[in-house]
Design a protein around this motif. Structure first.
Motif, PDB file in Angstrom:
ATOM      1  N   GLN A 152      48.964  38.800  11.029  1.00  0.00           N
ATOM      2  CA  GLN A 152      47.571  38.467  11.309  1.00  0.00           C
ATOM      3  C   GLN A 152      46.683  38.638  10.079  1.00  0.00           C
ATOM      4  OE1 GLN A 152      46.537  37.499  14.519  1.00  0.00           O
ATOM      5  NE2 GLN A 152      44.690  36.870  13.440  1.00  0.00           N
ATOM      6  N   TRP A 153      46.727  39.809   9.490  1.00  0.00           N
ATOM      7  CA  TRP A 153      45.847  40.100   8.352  1.00  0.00           C
ATOM      8  C   TRP A 153      46.152  39.174   7.190  1.00  0.00           C
ATOM      9  CZ3 TRP A 153      46.289  41.373   3.264  1.00  0.00           C
ATOM     10  CH2 TRP A 153      45.129  41.819   2.626  1.00  0.00           C
ATOM     11  N   GLN A 154      47.437  38.953   6.909  1.00  0.00           N
ATOM     12  CA  GLN A 154      47.818  38.123   5.765  1.00  0.00           C
ATOM     13  C   GLN A 154      47.329  36.678   5.939  1.00  0.00           C
ATOM     14  OE1 GLN A 154      49.667  40.160   7.492  1.00  0.00           O
ATOM     15  NE2 GLN A 154      51.133  41.289   6.234  1.00  0.00           N
ATOM     16  N   LEU A 155      47.453  36.142   7.150  1.00  0.00           N
ATOM     17  CA  LEU A 155      47.017  34.766   7.384  1.00  0.00           C
ATOM     18  C   LEU A 155      45.488  34.673   7.394  1.00  0.00           C
ATOM     19  CD1 LEU A 155      49.700  33.633   9.957  1.00  0.00           C
ATOM     20  CD2 LEU A 155      49.340  32.708   7.665  1.00  0.00           C
ATOM     21  N   GLU A 156      44.826  35.700   7.886  1.00  0.00           N
ATOM     22  CA  GLU A 156      43.365  35.709   7.810  1.00  0.00           C
ATOM     23  C   GLU A 156      42.915  35.634   6.353  1.00  0.00           C
ATOM     24  OE1 GLU A 156      42.368  38.376  11.809  1.00  0.00           O
ATOM     25  OE2 GLU A 156      42.405  39.313   9.819  1.00  0.00           O
ATOM     26  N   LYS A 157      43.590  36.380   5.493  1.00  0.00           N
ATOM     27  CA  LYS A 157      43.245  36.366   4.073  1.00  0.00           C
ATOM     28  C   LYS A 157      43.499  34.988   3.470  1.00  0.00           C
ATOM     29  CE  LYS A 157      44.369  38.559  -0.353  1.00  0.00           C
ATOM     30  NZ  LYS A 157      45.235  39.543  -1.056  1.00  0.00           N
ATOM     31  N   GLN A 185      38.593  39.290   7.976  1.00  0.00           N
ATOM     32  CA  GLN A 185      39.844  40.050   7.933  1.00  0.00           C
ATOM     33  C   GLN A 185      39.727  41.337   8.758  1.00  0.00           C
ATOM     34  OE1 GLN A 185      41.328  40.367   3.835  1.00  0.00           O
ATOM     35  NE2 GLN A 185      40.129  38.543   3.359  1.00  0.00           N
ATOM     36  N   ASP A 186      40.020  41.196  10.047  1.00  0.00           N
ATOM     37  CA  ASP A 186      39.974  42.362  10.922  1.00  0.00           C
ATOM     38  C   ASP A 186      41.329  42.657  11.566  1.00  0.00           C
ATOM     39  OD1 ASP A 186      40.201  40.293  12.710  1.00  0.00           O
ATOM     40  OD2 ASP A 186      38.257  40.587  13.660  1.00  0.00           O
ATOM     41  N   GLY A 187      42.331  41.808  11.285  1.00  0.00           N
ATOM     42  CA  GLY A 187      43.662  42.054  11.825  1.00  0.00           C
ATOM     43  C   GLY A 187      43.781  41.832  13.312  1.00  0.00           C
ATOM     44  N   ARG A 188      42.839  41.125  13.896  1.00  0.00           N
ATOM     45  CA  ARG A 188      42.869  40.850  15.334  1.00  0.00           C
ATOM     46  C   ARG A 188      42.683  39.352  15.581  1.00  0.00           C
ATOM     47  NH1 ARG A 188      38.451  44.922  17.598  1.00  0.00           N
ATOM     48  NH2 ARG A 188      37.400  44.070  15.755  1.00  0.00           N
ATOM     49  N   MET A 189      43.473  38.810  16.471  1.00  0.00           N
ATOM     50  CA  MET A 189      43.396  37.382  16.763  1.00  0.00           C
ATOM     51  C   MET A 189      42.132  37.048  17.545  1.00  0.00           C
ATOM     52  SD  MET A 189      44.815  34.401  16.406  1.00  0.00           S
ATOM     53  CE  MET A 189      46.593  34.505  16.099  1.00  0.00           C
ATOM     54  N   SER A 190      41.408  36.064  17.030  1.00  0.00           N
ATOM     55  CA  SER A 190      40.253  35.516  17.737  1.00  0.00           C
ATOM     56  C   SER A 190      40.540  34.044  18.004  1.00  0.00           C
ATOM     57  CB  SER A 190      38.983  35.652  16.882  1.00  0.00           C
ATOM     58  OG  SER A 190      39.095  34.850  15.709  1.00  0.00           O
ATOM     59  N   THR A 191      39.683  33.413  18.800  1.00  0.00           N
ATOM     60  CA  THR A 191      39.861  31.982  19.051  1.00  0.00           C
ATOM     61  C   THR A 191      39.749  31.199  17.747  1.00  0.00           C
ATOM     62  OG1 THR A 191      38.971  32.158  21.300  1.00  0.00           O
ATOM     63  CG2 THR A 191      38.951  29.972  20.283  1.00  0.00           C
ATOM     64  N   GLU A 192      38.804  31.600  16.885  1.00  0.00           N
ATOM     65  CA  GLU A 192      38.647  30.945  15.582  1.00  0.00           C
ATOM     66  C   GLU A 192      39.921  31.090  14.749  1.00  0.00           C
ATOM     67  OE1 GLU A 192      35.892  31.224  11.516  1.00  0.00           O
ATOM     68  OE2 GLU A 192      35.785  32.795  13.041  1.00  0.00           O
ATOM     69  N   ASP A 193      40.491  32.292  14.726  1.00  0.00           N
ATOM     70  CA  ASP A 193      41.735  32.526  13.984  1.00  0.00           C
ATOM     71  C   ASP A 193      42.856  31.646  14.518  1.00  0.00           C
ATOM     72  OD1 ASP A 193      40.375  34.498  12.633  1.00  0.00           O
ATOM     73  OD2 ASP A 193      41.346  36.169  13.666  1.00  0.00           O
ATOM     74  N   CYS A 194      43.000  31.657  15.837  1.00  0.00           N
ATOM     75  CA  CYS A 194      44.106  30.933  16.473  1.00  0.00           C
ATOM     76  C   CYS A 194      44.031  29.440  16.189  1.00  0.00           C
ATOM     77  CB  CYS A 194      44.081  31.204  17.974  1.00  0.00           C
ATOM     78  SG  CYS A 194      45.530  30.594  18.864  1.00  0.00           S
ATOM     79  N   LEU A 195      42.836  28.866  16.304  1.00  0.00           N
ATOM     80  CA  LEU A 195      42.677  27.433  16.038  1.00  0.00           C
ATOM     81  C   LEU A 195      42.932  27.117  14.568  1.00  0.00           C
ATOM     82  CD1 LEU A 195      39.521  26.699  18.229  1.00  0.00           C
ATOM     83  CD2 LEU A 195      41.886  26.044  18.713  1.00  0.00           C
ATOM     84  N   GLY A 218      49.870  49.704   6.173  1.00  0.00           N
ATOM     85  CA  GLY A 218      49.500  49.527   4.774  1.00  0.00           C
ATOM     86  C   GLY A 218      49.769  48.128   4.265  1.00  0.00           C
ATOM     87  N   ALA A 219      50.018  47.180   5.174  1.00  0.00           N
ATOM     88  CA  ALA A 219      50.338  45.820   4.740  1.00  0.00           C
ATOM     89  C   ALA A 219      49.201  45.195   3.938  1.00  0.00           C
ATOM     90  CB  ALA A 219      50.645  44.942   5.954  1.00  0.00           C
ATOM     91  N   ALA A 220      47.982  45.647   4.193  1.00  0.00           N
ATOM     92  CA  ALA A 220      46.831  45.047   3.529  1.00  0.00           C
ATOM     93  C   ALA A 220      46.868  45.219   2.024  1.00  0.00           C
ATOM     94  CB  ALA A 220      45.533  45.649   4.081  1.00  0.00           C
ATOM     95  N   VAL A 221      47.597  46.210   1.525  1.00  0.00           N
ATOM     96  CA  VAL A 221      47.621  46.434   0.084  1.00  0.00           C
ATOM     97  C   VAL A 221      48.901  45.918  -0.558  1.00  0.00           C
ATOM     98  CG1 VAL A 221      46.118  48.448   0.271  1.00  0.00           C
ATOM     99  CG2 VAL A 221      48.586  48.766   0.371  1.00  0.00           C
TER     100      VAL A 221
END
Length: 274
Positions: free
Chosen positions: A57-62, A68-78, A246-249
């Motif tokens: 999640q976080w990696q694809l948001e970036k 970048q909150d690490g949580r799936m939203s409708t905007e993220d999913c689309l 710690g995936a964010a780093v």
């Protein structure tokens, strides 16, 4: 007004609203959850995307420049669904999974997979197999003649051998004599029983018995390109599975290595052939 008459009037009003795409004061409007609901511009409202938070999640948001909150939203999913369509990932479900992330990284390096100059450039074809990034491509001089594709190399204890190799045998149809007759379509052997070949299994789980696995469609195209005697250069190494904390780093290279096993495998200095 009787209850029966009121029900009939409500039914008529609902039909009128659906037929005209508008509402009127005093008329009964269809509920907002109705399949035919529209936006303020009269266009169908976007479908709700139902994928939950995924391990990448976080990696694809970036990558997609989303919050970048690490949580799936409708905007993220689309956004992930749109990405999956663009890079050819199936199913197109909006899931922030390893398959989508790996395919995005392959897509990003398609124009210059050898930017780090780790695969030798020669006047003849060289099939480059990068075990660290788990990708394969073919180059001749400075030109990429077979675009990068994702691969799966050997699991711990059965690592893919590194260094310079040659294709010494080709079999369009082959079945493993040591792994319960497992199919190895479009096999191109390069070192003992190790070969480039297609697999019908999940390319992004576990590891092979030392072979370099790829999608069957990619293995077929590579089979049609390479000939007996063609050179391979295999380099890098897999890394052990790591927890996602710690995936964010982590760097992209580290993230590519997730879920592929083999800790502490030395990188062998190759001896060029000929």
């Amino acid at each position: 007004m009787t209850a029966g008459l009121a029900m009939e009037l409500r039914s008529v009003c609902t039909i009128l609203v659906l037929a005209t795409g508008s509402s009127a004061v005093g008329l009964y409007a269809a509920p907002a959850s109705h399949a035919a609901r529209t936006t303020g511009l009269g266009k169908p409202a976007p479908a709700v995307c139902g994928a939950g938070t995924g391990p990448y999640q976080w990696q694809l948001e970036k990558k997609l420049k989303l919050p970048q909150d690490g949580r799936m939203s409708t905007e993220d999913c689309l956004a992930v669904k749109k990405l999956q369509k663009r890079i050819g990932v199936t199913p197109v479900d909006g899931a922030a999974d390893l398959r989508t992330y790996r395919m995005l990284l392959v897509f990003e390096v398609r124009k210059d997979p050898n930017a780090a100059k780790k695969c030798p450039v020669r006047s003849y074809r060289v099939t480059c197999v990068d075990l660290t990034r788990q990708i394969l491509w073919v180059q001749k001089n400075q030109k990429v003649v077979f675009a990068p594709v994702p691969v799966r190399s050997g699991r711990p204890g059965l690592e893919t051998r590194t260094g310079w190799q040659r294709v010494y045998q080709k079999n369009k149809t082959f079945f493993s004599t040591i792994y319960n007759n497992a199919p190895m379509p479009y096999s191109q052997f390069f070192n003992g029983g190790q070969a480039l070949h297609g697999t019908y299994k999940d390319l992004f789980k576990s590891g092979s018995g030392g072979c370099v696995n790829m999608y069957v469609k990619d293995a077929k195209r590579l089979f049609e390109l390479l000939e007996i005697g063609d050179r391979l250069y295999i380099y890098g190494r897999k890394q052990p599975i790591r927890a996602m904390e710690g995936a964010a780093v982590k760097s992209d290279d580290q993230l590519v290595r997730e879920a592929f096993g083999s800790d502490g495998i030395p990188v062998v200095d190759p001896v060029p052939l000929g």
